[in-house]
Enzyme design. Structure first.
Site, mmCIF file in Angstrom:
data_model
loop_
_atom_site.group_PDB
_atom_site.id
_atom_site.type_symbol
_atom_site.label_atom_id
_atom_site.label_comp_id
_atom_site.label_asym_id
_atom_site.label_seq_id
_atom_site.Cartn_x
_atom_site.Cartn_y
_atom_site.Cartn_z
ATOM 1 C CB CYS B 102 -24.235 -31.339 -3.308
ATOM 2 S SG CYS B 102 -23.811 -32.675 -3.919
ATOM 3 C CB ILE B 103 -27.904 -27.315 -4.211
ATOM 4 C CG1 ILE B 103 -28.934 -27.938 -4.429
ATOM 5 C CG2 ILE B 103 -26.832 -27.555 -5.142
ATOM 6 C CD1 ILE B 103 -29.642 -27.353 -5.706
#
Lengths: 409, 103
Positions: B102-103
Site C-alpha cells: 500500500c505504500i
C-alpha cells in the site's frame, strides 16, 4: 440534540473536531472526543530524537491545547463499540450514545508480536523509534556506541510513515560520518518488500541514494524472530542477519478495541470504502487516518487530505444527500536524506511518486524525487505548520486531491 | 497484453506473467503455472489457492499474515509450500493479480 462522537484525539481526530465544531451548529450538535492519552506527540519529530536534533520537549504538547471550545473531551480508554446499537462503552462502565461515529484510533507498534523482539536485548541493543520512549533510549545508546553492524529492519506491512526507516538510515549515515566513525559502522536496510520502496521510480531514486551512501539493502526478508543470544534476525525461510544494533519498525496494528468490537481485519484495521471513507455496513460510521485499511500510506498527510473528503461526505450524509466526494489516496511525504538535504514524494492510489517540481504557493516549489536543501527546510518548517495550522483544521495552500502539475511522466 | 498457451488453453498474461483475468484460471492451469515455478502441486497447495482466490474475489487485501491466520497453513508452512517469495508465487499460481503493497 444530535451527537457526533470521535474516538481518538491524534492528528486525524483533532483535525475533525476542529472542522466540525466550526461547521455544525452548537444548538443542534453535541461533539465529543475520547482519547486515553493526555499528550499530543508531533510524531514526525521522533525521527530526529535519536540523533539529538530534537529533544522530547520539542515534540509534545497537551492534547487539550488543540480541542476547541464547545467539544467535550473525555480522557478514557474505550472498551468497545457496539455498532448495532450506536453505542460506545468506555472502560469503567460509562456509555456514550452516538448518531454518527468517527473512528480515528490510529495504529500502534506491537513489538511483542515478534518472538524475541522484546527479549533481553530490547532497548539495550534492539530499539524502535516510533515511541518517544524508544527514540530517547536509542539516543542515549548512540551517544556512546563505537560502531558495528547497524541493521534497520521493517517487520510487517503496512506500517506508519513508510519513509521513516529510509530517513533513519540516511540520518544515521550522516551522524556516524560527523562523529568520525562511519568506517566502523556497517549499515543494512532490511525489508519484507521487494525493493527500498514499492513503486518503481521512487525505488530507483532511493536505491541509487543508498548505493551512494554505502547502505546495504536486503529485500523480501520476512522476520520470524530475533535470536537474542546470538544477536541474529531470522526470517521465516531461515535466513539470518547478524547485528550489533538492531532498529526495528515493529508490526503495526490498529487498536485492540477494534478487534473487541468486531470491526477489524487481521491487523485490527477497519475496512472502509476507500473513496468515501464511510463504513460499508454501518453508514453512520466513518474512519479517518491510520485506523482504516485504505490502500495508501499510513501518514499524517493522508489523514489531512482525507479529512477534507470525510468532512464533505459527512455533511452530505447528515442531510441525506449522496456522498460525492471521493478520496484519491493522496499522500505527500518529505524524506530526510542527511547532510541538511531532503527529498519529496507526492502520489495517490493510481499515480506512483514521479520526479518533477511540487508547486506550493508562498514557500515552494520543492523538488520531487530530488535531493535538495529546500526540501529539508520544508520538513523543518512543517513542525510549526502542524501545531499552528494543520491540527486546528485551518486551510492549507495544498489540494486534497493530487495534482499532476509539475510532475514529469 | 501477451497471450500464452498453458494446459491447452490460451490466456492473457501481463509482463510479469500474472493472469490478466482470474476467471480464466482452472486447476490444470494452476498445476502448470506451479511447475513453471518449480513447484509440484499438492492438495495443500490447492487449499491455499482456494483461500487466496476467495479473498481476492471479495476484494480483500492479501498479506502473508492473513494466509498464516487462514487455519490452512501457518506462515512457516506457507514458505515451505511456495519457497522464496510465497505471496508472489502463490498469487501467480492462483491466477490473481500480484498483491501491491500500500505504500
Amino acid at each position: 440534540m444530535k451527537k457526533l462522537l470521535v474516538l481518538g484525539a491524534g492528528t486525524a481526530g483533532t483535525m475533525m473536531v476542529n472542522k466540525f465544531r466550526k461547521a455544525l451548529s452548537i444548538d443542534e450538535w453535541e461533539i465529543t472526543i475520547v482519547d486515553k492519552h493526555r499528550t499530543h506527540y508531533y510524531q514526525p519529530g521522533f525521527l530526529f530524537i535519536p540523533f539529538g536534533t530534537y529533544k522530547k520537549e520539542d515534540v509534545i504538547k497537551p492534547k487539550t491545547d488543540f480541542i476547541p471550545v464547545g467539544v467535550n473531551y473525555i480522557l478514557s480508554d474505550v472498551d468497545k463499540i457496539e455498532s448495532e446499537n450506536n453505542k460506545v462503552l468506555l472502560k469503567g462502565g460509562k456509555i456514550l450514545i452516538y448518531d454518527y461515529l468517527i473512528i480515528a484510533t490510529g495504529t500502534q507498534t506491537c513489538p511483542e508480536e515478534t518472538p524475541g523482539m522484546t527479549g533481553e536485548l530490547w532497548q539495550k541493543n534492539v530499539f524502535d523509534f516510533y515511541t518517544i520512549d524508544g527514540a530517547v533510549k536509542l539516543h542515549n545508546f548512540l551517544k556512546t556506541w563505537e560502531g558495528g553492524k547497524l541493521v534497520m529492519s521493517i517487520t510487517e506491512v503496512p506500517y506508519k510513515c513508510p519513509v521513516a526507516p529510509i530517513e533513519f538510515v540516511c540520518l544515521a549515515e550522516a551522524y556516524f560520518t560527523k562523529k568520525g566513525i562511519r568506517d566502523k559502522v556497517d549499515i543494512t536496510y532490511v525489508t519484507p518488500m521487494s525493493g527500498v520502496f514499492t513503486k518503481p521510480k521512487a525505488t530507483k531514486m532511493l536505491g541509487d541514494l543508498f548505493v551512494d551512501k554505502n547502505i546495504n539493502v536486503i529485500t523480501d526478508f520476512y522476520t520470524e524472530k530475533i535470536d537474542n543470544e546470538n544477536k541474529k534476525l531470522i526470517s521465516y525461510d531461515g535466513k539470518e542477519i547478524d547485528f550489533d544494533l538492531l532498529t526495528v519498525v515493529p508490526t503495526n496494528m490498529g487498536d485492540e478495541m477494534i478487534a473487541r468490537s468486531g470491526l477489524g481485519d487481521e491487523l485490527n484495521f477497519v475496512p472502509v470504502n476507500k473513496e468515501t471513507l464511510q463504513h460499508e455496513k454501518h453508514k453512520n460510521i466513518f474512519v479517518l487516518g491510520d485506523a482504516s485499511n485504505i490502500p495508501t500510506s499510513k501518514a499524517g498527510s493522508v489523514a489531512h487530505f482525507s479529512a477534507d473528503i470525510l468532512f464533505e461526505n459527512f455533511m452530505s450524509a447528515i442531510e441525506n444527500r449522496p456522498l460525492l466526494s471521493k478520496f484519491d489516496g493522496h499522500a505527500n511525504c518529505y524524506i530526510e536524506t542527511g547532510y541538511g538535504k531532503g527529498s519529496l514524494i507526492d502520489f495517490n492510489y493510481d499515480t506512483e511518486p514521479l520526479p518533477g517540481m511540487f508547486p506550493l504557493p508562498g514557500i515552494g516549489p520543492f523538488g520531487l524525487l530530488k535531493d535538495t536543501k529546500i526540501n529539508h527546510y520544508g520538513k523543518l518548517l512543517f513542525r510549526w505548520i502542524y501545531w499552528h495550522i494543520l491540527l486546528k483544521g485551518k486551510e492549507m495552500p495544498i489540494e486534497s486531491h493530487m495534482t499532476m502539475a509539475g510532475k514529469e511522466k | 497484453m501477451a497471450q500464452k498457451t498453458i494446459a491447452n488453453v490460451t490466456v492473457s498474461i501481463n509482463e510479469e506473467g500474472y493472469l490478466e483475468n482470474m476467471s480464466e484460471w482452472t486447476k490444470e492451469l494452476g498445476s502448470e503455472l506451479a511447475k513453471e515455478e518449480g513447484i509440484d502441486i499438492t492438495d495443500k497447495h490447492f487449499e491455499v489457492i482456494d483461500f487466496i482466490r476467495n479473498k481476492v474475489e471479495k476484494g480483500e487485501t492479501l498479506t502473508i499474515r492473513a494466509v498464516g491466520k487462514s487455519g490452512i497453513v501457518n506462515i512457516k508452512e506457507f514458505y515451505q509450500l511456495f519457497p522464496g517469495a510465497p505471496l508472489k508465487k502463490a498469487t501467480k499460481i492462483s491466477g490473481v493479480p500480484k498483491p501491491t503493497s500500500c505504500i
